[in-house]
Write a protein that holds these residues in place. Structure first.
Motif, short mmCIF file in Angstrom:
data_model
loop_
_atom_site.label_atom_id
_atom_site.label_comp_id
_atom_site.label_asym_id
_atom_site.label_seq_id
_atom_site.Cartn_x
_atom_site.Cartn_y
_atom_site.Cartn_z
N UNK A 1 0.85 -1.19 0.00
CA UNK A 1 0.00 0.00 0.00
C UNK A 1 0.89 1.25 0.00
N UNK A 2 0.66 2.12 -0.95
CA UNK A 2 1.40 3.38 -0.99
C UNK A 2 0.90 4.29 0.13
N UNK A 3 1.84 4.97 0.81
CA UNK A 3 1.47 5.93 1.84
C UNK A 3 2.58 6.97 1.96
N UNK A 4 2.25 8.10 2.51
CA UNK A 4 3.23 9.19 2.61
C UNK A 4 3.99 9.16 3.92
N UNK A 5 3.45 8.54 4.97
CA UNK A 5 4.15 8.46 6.25
C UNK A 5 5.37 7.55 6.12
N UNK A 6 6.47 7.96 6.72
CA UNK A 6 7.71 7.19 6.64
C UNK A 6 8.00 6.39 7.90
N UNK A 7 7.12 6.49 8.92
CA UNK A 7 7.35 5.76 10.17
C UNK A 7 6.74 4.36 10.07
N UNK A 8 7.54 3.30 10.13
CA UNK A 8 6.97 1.95 10.12
C UNK A 8 6.01 1.77 11.30
N UNK A 9 4.80 1.38 11.02
CA UNK A 9 3.76 1.36 12.04
C UNK A 9 3.10 -0.01 12.14
N UNK A 10 2.92 -0.46 13.38
CA UNK A 10 2.41 -1.81 13.64
C UNK A 10 1.27 -1.74 14.66
N UNK A 11 0.27 -2.58 14.47
CA UNK A 11 -0.85 -2.67 15.41
C UNK A 11 -0.57 -3.80 16.40
N UNK A 12 -0.77 -3.53 17.68
CA UNK A 12 -0.60 -4.57 18.71
C UNK A 12 -1.81 -5.50 18.64
N UNK A 13 -1.55 -6.79 18.44
CA UNK A 13 -2.59 -7.78 18.13
C UNK A 13 -2.68 -8.81 19.25
N UNK A 14 -3.90 -8.96 19.82
CA UNK A 14 -4.14 -9.94 20.87
C UNK A 14 -4.61 -11.26 20.26
N UNK A 15 -4.01 -12.41 20.69
CA UNK A 15 -4.38 -13.70 20.10
C UNK A 15 -5.31 -14.54 20.98
N UNK A 16 -5.98 -13.91 21.94
CA UNK A 16 -6.54 -14.69 23.05
C UNK A 16 -8.06 -14.89 23.03
N UNK A 17 -8.73 -14.69 21.90
CA UNK A 17 -10.19 -14.84 21.87
C UNK A 17 -10.60 -16.21 21.34
N UNK A 18 -11.58 -16.83 22.02
CA UNK A 18 -12.15 -18.10 21.55
C UNK A 18 -13.67 -17.96 21.42
N UNK A 19 -14.21 -18.59 20.40
CA UNK A 19 -15.66 -18.59 20.20
C UNK A 19 -16.17 -20.02 20.13
N UNK B 1 -16.15 -23.27 22.77
CA UNK B 1 -16.43 -22.61 24.04
C UNK B 1 -16.11 -21.13 23.89
N UNK B 2 -16.68 -20.33 24.79
CA UNK B 2 -16.38 -18.90 24.82
C UNK B 2 -15.19 -18.67 25.75
N UNK B 3 -14.13 -18.06 25.23
CA UNK B 3 -12.93 -17.83 26.02
C UNK B 3 -13.12 -16.76 27.07
N UNK B 4 -12.19 -16.73 28.02
CA UNK B 4 -12.32 -15.84 29.17
C UNK B 4 -12.25 -14.36 28.81
#
Length: 463
Positions: A52-70, A76-79
């Protein structure tokens, strides 16, 4: 039906067929004769991910939680959906499940290991302008939900690579302390095992984030009781280890850590950023807000809230990050619903937080493109188990990941397949993978077993 719908071949000898049919006729008086089947498949064209082309030069990352269960995926529904007192099986008059959050996902509560969900989530992040994700990592100790989180982490990484993004891990060293408390080994031994696993499974991957050719590993702490010598033994010269700024100062580890990352987004942020010059690597932070559900969910006391100010707080944090000398920017979080820090689309905020980021990135997209990822997820669920329909949705994925947005939009939104390009070899009568015409003679419906035996063009059905 599964063999036929998948377009696969299976040889059945004439003698086998005669025997099978004789057995059926002798035990059951209900069958279909002289049925005809017409099968067509969608011609899938894979495409490689585009950047994806973008003008911002700062490498940016989203903090991702892996802890959901359905229940749909994990049974089962996770805690993290329930905490101590919520029950997602309870559905209100508006169709919302009871979950442990003040906010509600636009796609509803989900499972972190569900490929359908991960496809939507990582495409959504890609079309926002993110470079990748920082995954909250709990190690490989068989305790609590750590193994489930590991399995989900592996699924997340698989999709990260499929959409053409990068990832890094944010290691929770307190898991080793918990393991030691439960007599699974010493804290040092468990941290060592966790590091060995990460080295063997993640650090050498092309998609794993490197700084000056060495893997970047953040640690949510350190929170364990390891001393400097033990950390030096674990780290060596092969890893760039980055810790929480306030924990590094508390432990006096300034000379032992290569870098620090910021999690707090209150007024202390400027002071923390100013300390970044002490380290080789500085990772900034821009949290959209904070409103936890801990007290309501029975998980302890509520932490101080951060008012999102209808998106203004996120804008202010992004502006501040742009003014600082940082190497990376982390957005906490993509999906911590329990703390209300999520940028993932919600019923309360819609796509607002992602649109703010799109504008800051200078990305060429807006919520129109993000809605395509949600629609893709919804259709995956609608057509679950249907091979032909999911072949079409696979093509939508490849169009999105290769940034052929117009084609993805046309294919994803068309109500009837005959509106598509004729080269796609679609059916003339809508989204159906099989057309069956029966001459039916039903004499007895006392059994409801459904079998198919095929020979030539004839299909015999037992009910």
């Amino acid at each position: 039906l599964l063999y036929v719908a998948a377009g696969e071949e299976r040889d059945i000898t004439e003698s086998d067929m005669d025997s099978a049919i004789d057995d059926d006729v002798s035990t059951n008086n209900a069958y279909f004769e002289n049925s005809q089947i017409d099968i067509k498949t969608f011609e899938l064209t894979p495409f490689k991910p585009e950047v994806v082309y973008k003008t911002s030069s700062i490498p940016t990352f989203a903090h991702f939680m892996p802890w959901f269960e359905s229940k749909e995926v994990s049974e089962y529904w996770g805690s993290h959906w329930t905490m101590a007192n919520r029950n997602p099986d309870i559905i209100d008059s508006k169709g919302k499940r009871q979950i442990a959050s003040h906010f509600y996902p636009i796609v509803g509560p989900y499972d972190s290991g569900d490929p359908d969900y991960l496809e939507y989530a990582l495409l959504c992040l890609k079309l926002t302008g993110f470079d990748g994700v920082f995954i909250n990592y709990y190690g490989n100790t068989d305790l609590y939900d750590y193994i489930a989180n590991l399995e989900n982490t592996l699924a997340i990484i698989k999709m990260v690579k499929k959409v053409g993004l990068h990832y890094s891990l944010v290691y929770e060293d307190k898991t080793a302390t918990e393991g030691a408390i439960n007599n699974l080994g010493s804290t040092f031994e468990l941290v060592k095992l966790h590091f060995q696993y990460m080295k063997e499974h993640f650090f050498d991957e092309e998609a794993y984030l490197k700084y000056q050719k060495k893997p970047l590993l953040s640690i949510f702490g350190p929170q364990s009781d390891l001393n400097k010598e033990q950390w030096d033994t674990l780290i060596g010269d092969s890893i760039n280890l980055v810790g929480l700024e306030h924990e590094i100062k508390r432990l006096g580890f300034e000379k032992d850590m290569v870098g620090s990352f910021v999690w707090d987004t209150t007024e202390k942020v400027k002071e923390i950023y100013n300390n970044c010059e002490t380290f080789h690597i500085c990772i900034g932070s821009a949290m959209p807000g904070f409103k936890d559900y801990y007290q309501e969910g029975g998980w302890g006391e509520t932490l101080p809230a951060i008012n999102s100010k209808n998106g203004q707080h996120l804008k202010d944090m992004l502006t501040l990050a742009s003014q600082m000398k940082i190497d990376y920017l982390q957005i906490p979080t993509w999906n911590d619903w329990g703390e209300g820090t999520m940028i993932e689309p919600s019923l309360e905020f819609g796509y607002q937080r992602l649109e703010i980021l799109q504008e800051w990135f200078g990305a060429p997209y807006n919520s129109d493109e993000l809605k395509l990822t949600v629609l893709l997820y919804q259709k995956r669920k609608e057509y679950k188990g249907k091979i032909y329909e999911n072949q079409i949705l696979d093509q939508v994925f490849y169009y999105l990941v290769s940034l052929q947005i117009d084609k993805a939009n046309a294919l994803n939104n068309s109500p009837e397949p005959n509106n598509f390009d004729s080269k796609s070899k679609l059916y003339s009568n809508g989204l159906k993978s099989l057309r069956l015409k029966f001459e039916v003679l039903i004499l007895d419906l006392t059994e409801f077993k459904f079998l198919i035996f095929s020979f030539g063009k004839n299909f015999f059905f037992k009910i």
